[in-house]
Design a protein around this motif. Structure first.
Motif, PDB file in Angstrom:
ATOM      1  N   VAL A  87     -37.471  -2.796  -8.380  1.00 50.63           N
ATOM      2  CA  VAL A  87     -37.876  -4.204  -8.406  1.00 50.63           C
ATOM      3  C   VAL A  87     -37.739  -4.821  -7.019  1.00 50.63           C
ATOM      4  CG1 VAL A  87     -37.236  -6.482  -9.290  1.00 50.63           C
ATOM      5  CG2 VAL A  87     -37.402  -4.546 -10.857  1.00 50.63           C
ATOM      6  N   VAL A  88     -36.643  -4.546  -6.343  1.00 50.28           N
ATOM      7  CA  VAL A  88     -36.467  -5.045  -4.969  1.00 50.28           C
ATOM      8  C   VAL A  88     -37.547  -4.473  -4.056  1.00 50.28           C
ATOM      9  CG1 VAL A  88     -34.961  -4.940  -2.939  1.00 50.28           C
ATOM     10  CG2 VAL A  88     -33.999  -5.510  -5.181  1.00 50.28           C
ATOM     11  N   ALA A  89     -37.826  -3.181  -4.201  1.00 47.85           N
ATOM     12  CA  ALA A  89     -38.837  -2.544  -3.356  1.00 47.85           C
ATOM     13  C   ALA A  89     -40.223  -3.147  -3.590  1.00 47.85           C
ATOM     14  CB  ALA A  89     -38.868  -1.037  -3.618  1.00 47.85           C
ATOM     15  N   MET A  90     -40.556  -3.459  -4.840  1.00 50.17           N
ATOM     16  CA  MET A  90     -41.863  -4.065  -5.129  1.00 50.17           C
ATOM     17  C   MET A  90     -41.965  -5.456  -4.503  1.00 50.17           C
ATOM     18  SD  MET A  90     -42.305  -2.776  -9.075  1.00 50.17           S
ATOM     19  CE  MET A  90     -43.960  -3.389  -9.363  1.00 50.17           C
ATOM     20  N   GLU A  91     -40.871  -6.191  -4.534  1.00 51.38           N
ATOM     21  CA  GLU A  91     -40.850  -7.503  -3.889  1.00 51.38           C
ATOM     22  C   GLU A  91     -41.056  -7.355  -2.377  1.00 51.38           C
ATOM     23  OE1 GLU A  91     -40.186 -11.696  -3.313  1.00 51.38           O
ATOM     24  OE2 GLU A  91     -40.607 -10.525  -5.110  1.00 51.38           O
ATOM     25  N   GLN A  92     -40.298  -6.444  -1.767  1.00 49.84           N
ATOM     26  CA  GLN A  92     -40.380  -6.267  -0.314  1.00 49.84           C
ATOM     27  C   GLN A  92     -41.723  -5.683   0.105  1.00 49.84           C
ATOM     28  OE1 GLN A  92     -35.574  -5.652   0.516  1.00 49.84           O
ATOM     29  NE2 GLN A  92     -36.892  -3.878   0.414  1.00 49.84           N
ATOM     30  N   ALA A  93     -42.322  -4.851  -0.743  1.00 49.45           N
ATOM     31  CA  ALA A  93     -43.632  -4.295  -0.420  1.00 49.45           C
ATOM     32  C   ALA A  93     -44.665  -5.396  -0.277  1.00 49.45           C
ATOM     33  CB  ALA A  93     -44.063  -3.303  -1.498  1.00 49.45           C
ATOM     34  N   ARG A  94     -44.475  -6.508  -0.979  1.00 53.67           N
ATOM     35  CA  ARG A  94     -45.411  -7.635  -0.884  1.00 53.67           C
ATOM     36  C   ARG A  94     -45.312  -8.345   0.466  1.00 53.67           C
ATOM     37  NH1 ARG A  94     -44.090  -8.001  -6.755  1.00 53.67           N
ATOM     38  NH2 ARG A  94     -46.060  -8.147  -7.904  1.00 53.67           N
ATOM     39  N   TRP A  95     -44.194  -8.157   1.169  1.00 49.93           N
ATOM     40  CA  TRP A  95     -44.074  -8.766   2.492  1.00 49.93           C
ATOM     41  C   TRP A  95     -44.956  -8.048   3.517  1.00 49.93           C
ATOM     42  CZ3 TRP A  95     -37.982  -8.519   2.623  1.00 49.93           C
ATOM     43  CH2 TRP A  95     -37.467  -9.307   1.573  1.00 49.93           C
ATOM     44  N   LEU A  96     -45.192  -6.767   3.277  1.00 50.70           N
ATOM     45  CA  LEU A  96     -45.988  -5.956   4.193  1.00 50.70           C
ATOM     46  C   LEU A  96     -47.470  -6.129   3.885  1.00 50.70           C
ATOM     47  CD1 LEU A  96     -43.926  -2.626   4.036  1.00 50.70           C
ATOM     48  CD2 LEU A  96     -43.728  -4.451   5.733  1.00 50.70           C
ATOM     49  N   PRO A  97     -48.345  -5.726   4.808  1.00 56.20           N
ATOM     50  CA  PRO A  97     -49.783  -5.740   4.493  1.00 56.20           C
ATOM     51  C   PRO A  97     -50.068  -4.835   3.300  1.00 56.20           C
ATOM     52  CG  PRO A  97     -49.413  -5.400   6.849  1.00 56.20           C
ATOM     53  CD  PRO A  97     -48.079  -5.281   6.188  1.00 56.20           C
ATOM     54  N   ASN A  98     -51.019  -5.225   2.490  1.00 62.46           N
ATOM     55  CA  ASN A  98     -51.400  -4.387   1.352  1.00 62.46           C
ATOM     56  C   ASN A  98     -51.900  -3.031   1.839  1.00 62.46           C
ATOM     57  OD1 ASN A  98     -51.796  -3.939  -1.460  1.00 62.46           O
ATOM     58  ND2 ASN A  98     -53.984  -4.270  -1.174  1.00 62.46           N
ATOM     59  N   ASP A  99     -52.583  -3.032   2.963  1.00 66.63           N
ATOM     60  CA  ASP A  99     -53.058  -1.803   3.604  1.00 66.63           C
ATOM     61  C   ASP A  99     -52.250  -1.597   4.880  1.00 66.63           C
ATOM     62  OD1 ASP A  99     -54.365   0.325   4.711  1.00 66.63           O
ATOM     63  OD2 ASP A  99     -56.331  -0.640   4.858  1.00 66.63           O
ATOM     64  N   LEU A 100     -51.414  -0.593   4.895  1.00 69.99           N
ATOM     65  CA  LEU A 100     -50.564  -0.347   6.070  1.00 69.99           C
ATOM     66  C   LEU A 100     -51.360   0.189   7.248  1.00 69.99           C
ATOM     67  CD1 LEU A 100     -47.406   1.242   4.370  1.00 69.99           C
ATOM     68  CD2 LEU A 100     -47.823  -1.155   4.953  1.00 69.99           C
ATOM     69  N   GLY A 101     -52.571   0.676   6.987  1.00 75.18           N
ATOM     70  CA  GLY A 101     -53.412   1.199   8.058  1.00 75.18           C
ATOM     71  C   GLY A 101     -53.631   2.694   7.930  1.00 75.18           C
ATOM     72  N   GLN A 102     -54.611   3.179   8.664  1.00 72.99           N
ATOM     73  CA  GLN A 102     -54.879   4.608   8.685  1.00 72.99           C
ATOM     74  C   GLN A 102     -53.908   5.350   9.602  1.00 72.99           C
ATOM     75  OE1 GLN A 102     -57.552   6.621   7.037  1.00 72.99           O
ATOM     76  NE2 GLN A 102     -57.000   4.877   5.749  1.00 72.99           N
ATOM     77  N   ARG A 103     -53.416   4.642  10.605  1.00 70.21           N
ATOM     78  CA  ARG A 103     -52.497   5.248  11.575  1.00 70.21           C
ATOM     79  C   ARG A 103     -51.340   4.284  11.805  1.00 70.21           C
ATOM     80  NH1 ARG A 103     -53.949   6.604  17.912  1.00 70.21           N
ATOM     81  NH2 ARG A 103     -52.214   8.053  18.320  1.00 70.21           N
ATOM     82  N   TYR A 104     -50.142   4.726  11.483  1.00 74.48           N
ATOM     83  CA  TYR A 104     -48.991   3.840  11.640  1.00 74.48           C
ATOM     84  C   TYR A 104     -47.697   4.643  11.641  1.00 74.48           C
ATOM     85  CZ  TYR A 104     -48.529   4.277   6.523  1.00 74.48           C
ATOM     86  OH  TYR A 104     -48.391   4.756   5.246  1.00 74.48           O
ATOM     87  N   VAL A 105     -46.633   3.986  12.070  1.00 81.35           N
ATOM     88  CA  VAL A 105     -45.283   4.560  12.061  1.00 81.35           C
ATOM     89  C   VAL A 105     -44.455   3.751  11.073  1.00 81.35           C
ATOM     90  CG1 VAL A 105     -43.181   4.949  13.405  1.00 81.35           C
ATOM     91  CG2 VAL A 105     -45.426   5.405  14.425  1.00 81.35           C
ATOM     92  N   PHE A 106     -43.770   4.444  10.176  1.00 79.42           N
ATOM     93  CA  PHE A 106     -42.985   3.795   9.126  1.00 79.42           C
ATOM     94  C   PHE A 106     -41.549   4.285   9.217  1.00 79.42           C
ATOM     95  CE2 PHE A 106     -41.404   3.013   4.858  1.00 79.42           C
ATOM     96  CZ  PHE A 106     -41.997   1.805   4.514  1.00 79.42           C
ATOM     97  N   ILE A 107     -40.646   3.381   9.547  1.00 79.03           N
ATOM     98  CA  ILE A 107     -39.217   3.696   9.623  1.00 79.03           C
ATOM     99  C   ILE A 107     -38.564   3.150   8.366  1.00 79.03           C
ATOM    100  CG2 ILE A 107     -37.065   3.306  10.893  1.00 79.03           C
ATOM    101  CD1 ILE A 107     -38.943   2.672  13.365  1.00 79.03           C
ATOM    102  N   ASN A 108     -37.871   3.995   7.620  1.00 80.86           N
ATOM    103  CA  ASN A 108     -37.129   3.518   6.458  1.00 80.86           C
ATOM    104  C   ASN A 108     -35.643   3.716   6.726  1.00 80.86           C
ATOM    105  OD1 ASN A 108     -36.417   2.457   4.027  1.00 80.86           O
ATOM    106  ND2 ASN A 108     -37.113   4.179   2.800  1.00 80.86           N
ATOM    107  N   GLN A 109     -34.962   2.611   6.948  1.00 74.27           N
ATOM    108  CA  GLN A 109     -33.571   2.672   7.379  1.00 74.27           C
ATOM    109  C   GLN A 109     -32.643   3.343   6.361  1.00 74.27           C
ATOM    110  OE1 GLN A 109     -32.450  -1.262   9.091  1.00 74.27           O
ATOM    111  NE2 GLN A 109     -34.663  -1.625   9.101  1.00 74.27           N
ATOM    112  N   PRO A 110     -32.683   2.984   5.067  1.00 74.74           N
ATOM    113  CA  PRO A 110     -31.763   3.656   4.137  1.00 74.74           C
ATOM    114  C   PRO A 110     -32.005   5.158   4.017  1.00 74.74           C
ATOM    115  CG  PRO A 110     -32.584   1.616   3.185  1.00 74.74           C
ATOM    116  CD  PRO A 110     -33.404   1.882   4.405  1.00 74.74           C
ATOM    117  N   ALA A 111     -33.237   5.616   4.297  1.00 71.90           N
ATOM    118  CA  ALA A 111     -33.540   7.051   4.258  1.00 71.90           C
ATOM    119  C   ALA A 111     -33.154   7.737   5.551  1.00 71.90           C
ATOM    120  CB  ALA A 111     -35.023   7.274   3.984  1.00 71.90           C
ATOM    121  N   PHE A 112     -32.891   6.958   6.613  1.00 79.15           N
ATOM    122  CA  PHE A 112     -32.609   7.497   7.946  1.00 79.15           C
ATOM    123  C   PHE A 112     -33.745   8.423   8.394  1.00 79.15           C
ATOM    124  CE2 PHE A 112     -28.289   7.145   5.906  1.00 79.15           C
ATOM    125  CZ  PHE A 112     -27.953   5.944   6.510  1.00 79.15           C
TER     126      PHE A 112
END
Length: 644
Positions: free
Chosen positions: A397-422
């Motif tokens: 539920v938290v992740a779905m909320e936070q996903a709405r803060w990001l663009p719906n389309d992250l792009g074809q080319r991008y870098v994604f850092i997920n801190q809890p996953a390190f």
């Protein structure tokens, strides 16, 4: 900050003499630092305890551990209190402020009874919702949700959708609204309905009149709920910047003026509202996972109990061995169970940690992203025990909320850092090309949650030391040894003019003092850094401390993101080869090269997130941000319950 000469040197000399007389030893030798203290070489090497052999205990060449353990000596050595630079803080969440909806202008739009009664309705709403209601009903004569003296099918469809709001990571009670009813009993006896009959000077009270008023109250209230639901579907319930100073997002704008006209003209308002949900693959994966978790009849949580401080090495024995195998059988994958079916079937609840069981544990560790060394410690136990279904639902539920803060389309080319996953993931042509381990900020030096755009790769970089590190970590050493930075080869300047470290008054302000470390094999940033200019001074970079990437818990930096394979990432964002990156570094020059294409970077924080195969993975809440989100949800729901 003032640059001084003889006076400052005499000041430090006197301090040294006093210390020497008081303690009988040099202030730079033999002192013991607190076990938790961070030193400058810790910074360079990546954290506490990372100094090289042959250096003093605190990793500083030629310097002891700094301040004396004796309070009296510390006060003599540092008579002025040391300043501190504090990081951002977490806030007590405050939902959107509300105001009364101005309904007086509604009657002017039409002489119809509906508009007259609508003008008498009273609700409160956040300012943008209230303004949208006023704009729509100031022009519209006919209700949307009421027809022929009752709520219509369009309204019933929307109310049914609201009951499924939880499917989209929202809170059903935020939108729930009971329609008014007019029963035979209430016509005969208004008090029997349990609802007061609203009267006015213009119209005598009657059961039917009271019902009409209730319908118009419902009309306006439902429109407010519809606007709220549409806004929540598109941008989320929570303003991220009210969670903490570590959250940095411009809250999305939602054109509320379009919502009610669409609902009015369309035949299926519920379908229109449902279509506002994010359609991205990551959001849909989270939504599907949420449905699966809620549909499960049994708890996914721990079926066994293991001690938090368990430490079991191959070849040893433990009374918890049976519990370990039971936990793996519960949380391990089907592939693991198939691969080690014979071992698991023949296990006889013995305490011995045999080579066959070690292989089972290694497979499990590899599956969950831990170092597959067969050593069962706290991190492995946490993964074995897993999260309960309730915990997982909360994370999604938290992740779905936070996903709405990001663009719906992250792009074809991008870098994604997920801190809890390190971890950091590089995507190109819409597909994850590779991932690598990262080190992120410690709990006291947290990495922010924001998005930006990669602009530059700097080879053989200088490290510009942040004021927080100068003040919090260097200043104690500099007040005892003004030559400290000179000896370590750092460059110091005051108001842009190069000076020696010993000429600076480290008892004054450091506001105009700059410190930087030249390119070298010991440089804290290693061979390169990847910049996406932001107000938080966060970037990705190399590090001379490679051992940190072998740890399972990697929240260890001062906030920037350290890369396990920086040259690979640099080659990817530069659109070149690793050989080319190697050559640029080997040239030895400090050179900043612009990235040839626009590449978004998402410095994110998700404790639940789908991997490249679409399977949602779960991570520990290293900073406690999920807890802050859940408190914000509760505060929002409490306020919304009082709106109508």
């Amino acid at each position: 900050m003032h640059v001084t000469g003889t006076t400052l040197q005499q000041r430090h000399k006197k301090t040294s003499i006093v210390l020497a007389l008081a303690s009988g030893i040099s202030i730079f030798a033999g002192m013991t630092a607190p076990a938790h203290a961070l030193t400058l070489m810790d910074i360079l090497r990546g954290g506490p305890g990372a100094g090289r052999a042959g250096q003093s205990d605190n990793g500083l060449p030629g310097v002891g551990s700094g301040r004396s353990a004796m309070p009296s000596e510390r006060s003599l050595a540092d008579p002025e209190p040391l300043p501190k630079v504090s990081g951002p803080r977490y806030y007590t969440y405050k939902p959107d402020a509300e105001r009364a909806v101005k309904t007086a202008g509604f009657a002017a739009s039409s002489a119809a009874d509906a508009s007259r009664l609508l003008a008498e309705a009273k609700i409160s709403a956040p300012a943008d919702i209230a303004a949208a209601l006023e704009a729509f009903y100031g022009k519209t004569a006919q209700p949307i949700w009421v027809s022929d003296g009752d709520i219509n099918e369009k309204a019933k469809g929307v109310l049914a959708l609201f009951e499924r709001a939880a499917d989209y990571g929202l809170e059903t009670t935020d939108y729930r609204l009971s329609p008014p009813t007019l029963t035979t009993a209430s016509v005969a006896d208004p008090a029997a309905s349990g609802s007061p009959v609203v009267t006015s000077d213009a119209s005598p009270a009657s059961p039917a009149d009271g019902h009409d008023r209730a319908l118009m109250q419902f009309e306006l209230a439902l429109s407010a709920k519809v606007l709220t639901f549409a806004q929540d579907m598109l941008r989320g319930r929570i303003d991220p910047n009210r969670i903490s100073g570590y959250h940095d997002f411009k809250r999305k704008d939602v054109n509320l003026s379009l919502v009610l006209p669409f609902a009015e003209k369309g035949t299926d308002a519920a379908a229109y509202l449902e279509g506002l949900a994010p359609q991205s693959a990551h959001f849909q994966a989270l939504k599907a996972e949420l449905a699966t978790l809620r549909a499960e009849a049994i708890d996914n949580g721990p079926q066994v109990s293991l001690p938090d401080n368990l430490l079991l090495k191959p070849g040893k024995s433990s009374p918890d061995m049976a519990g370990i195998i039971a936990a793996i059988q519960h949380t391990g994958s089907d592939a693991l169970k198939t691969k080690h079916a014979a071992t698991l079937a023949s296990y006889q609840q013995t305490p011995d940690y045999t080579p066959e069981l070690v292989e089972v544990v290694k497979t499990f560790q590899a599956e969950v992203g831990l170092k597959p060394d067969g050593v069962i410690g706290a991190a492995t136990v946490r993964k074995m025990i897993g999260h309960t279904s309730k915990d997982r639902i909360g994370k999604v539920v938290v992740a779905m909320e936070q996903a709405r803060w990001l663009p719906n389309d992250l792009g074809q080319r991008y870098v994604f850092i997920n801190q809890p996953a390190f971890q950091v993931y590089y995507h190109d042509r819409g597909v994850e090309q590779f991932s690598m381990r990262v080190v992120v900020g410690s709990r006291s030096n947290q990495t922010y949650f924001f998005q930006d755009q990669i602009e530059t790769v700097e080879f053989n970089p200088y490290w510009g030391v942040p004021q927080s590190i100068i003040i919090n970590e260097m200043l104690p050493h500099l007040r005892q040894d003004p030559n400290y930075l000179d000896r370590l080869g750092y460059e110091v300047s005051v108001n842009g003019r190069a000076v020696s470290s010993s000429s600076v008054d480290w008892y004054g302000s450091t506001q105009n003092v700059s410190v930087r470390q030249p390119p070298s094999s010991d440089n804290a940033l290693g061979d390169l850094k990847i910049l996406f200019p932001n107000s938080h001074a966060i970037y990705m970079h190399d590090t001379p401390s490679k051992s940190f990437f072998q740890r399972d818990m990697r929240a260890l930096s001062h906030g920037c993101v350290r890369l396990a394979e920086p040259r690979k990432m640099a080659a990817a964002v530069m659109g070149t080869t690793i050989e080319d990156i190697n050559a640029r570094i080997a040239a030895g020059q400090n050179v900043a090269a612009k990235v040839p294409a626009k590449i978004p970077v998402y410095v994110s924080y998700f404790t639940a997130w789908p991997n490249k195969d679409g399977k949602v993975e779960f991570f520990d809440d290293v900073y406690g941000r999920d807890e802050a989100m859940l408190k914000a949800f509760a505060a929002t729901t409490k306020v919304r319950a009082a709106q109508i």
